[in-house]
Design a protein around this motif. Structure first.
Motif: not given
Length: 249
Positions: A199-228
């Motif tokens: 009660q009275g506390h907030a939970l911050v969470f991702t809306t659509r997807d978020r970056p996760v480490r990826s060895a296969r991505s040139p940037r080193g990151w890929s988007a992980a889809p998230v649902r709640h």
């Protein structure tokens, strides 16, 4: 993990309480799990006041019966303009604290970061794009109610983080009804997490997807889809305030 706050004085304003969150630690937890809890940002009296708005239908632009649309079971209402002062204040307080995280995620994924420095500027952009309906939401669940896994996307303009605040006390006012987050991991099974909203506390969470480490991505990151969603409420009444930072078309 619960992020500690440097400000716990009863007379503290909402802006002070949100500013007092250990935001670097919260960002670290968001990066790891996709969600993170804050300390108390609303008093029990404020929680009751917000929850009590549910019966004052003049504050809302629409009501959704979840069972009718096969979204789950329960009901929620979208606030209309003008937003209640406390709801507006909460959105104003959280936006600038979430903005650096949003921009960091966009940089990792090589995406545009269209979000300006203030919420007012961002909502103007939404309005100019045809997204002019307010999205703060008041949700009410009774025994047996639940919310299917989903994402809150209302148009082309999306802010990648959102907030939900517990208005009732778990294990006193209701049982069950845990907040659920399910992440689709690249080339792996999905990962789930559950959180009890205090009660009275907030939970911050991702809306659509978020970056996760990826060895296969040139940037080193890929988007992980998230649902709640919300697990089945076993007894009592569970009410929450949802803060989405993009408006709807």
């Amino acid at each position: 993990m619960t992020i500690t706050s440097s400000t716990t004085r009863p007379e503290s304003t909402v802006h002070e309480l949100v500013a007092g969150v250990d935001w670097p630690a919260l960002a670290e937890e968001l990066n790891e799990y996709g969600c993170a809890s804050t300390p108390r940002v609303l008093t029990p009296a404020q929680c009751r006041a917000v929850a009590g708005l549910y019966e004052e239908t003049g504050h809302f632009r629409s009501t959704v019966d979840m069972a009718r649309y096969r979204f789950g079971s329960g009901q929620y209402r979208y606030f209309d303009h003008p937003l209640p002062e406390l709801v507006s204040t909460l959105r104003d307080a959280f936006y600038p604290k979430l903005l650096p995280i949003a921009r960091d995620w966009a940089a990792k994924l090589g995406r545009p970061a269209p979000w300006p420095d203030t919420l007012a500027q961002w909502l103007t952009m939404c309005r100019e794009a045809g997204q002019d309906k307010p999205t703060p939401i008041l949700l009410r669940y009774g025994a047996g109610d639940w919310n299917a896994l989903h994402r809150d996307l209302y148009g082309d303009l999306v802010f990648p983080l959102q907030v939900v605040i517990g208005l009732d006390a778990a294990d006193r006012d209701y049982t069950g009804g845990e907040f659920l987050l399910v992440e689709q991991r690249p080339r792996a099974q999905s990962r789930g997490a559950s959180t009890v909203l205090r009660q009275g506390h907030a939970l911050v969470f991702t809306t659509r997807d978020r970056p996760v480490r990826s060895a296969r991505s040139p940037r080193g990151w890929s988007a992980a889809p998230v649902r709640h969603g919300v697990s089945t409420v076993r007894s009592g009444t569970r009410r929450t305030l949802g803060l989405v930072f993009h408006d709807a078309a």
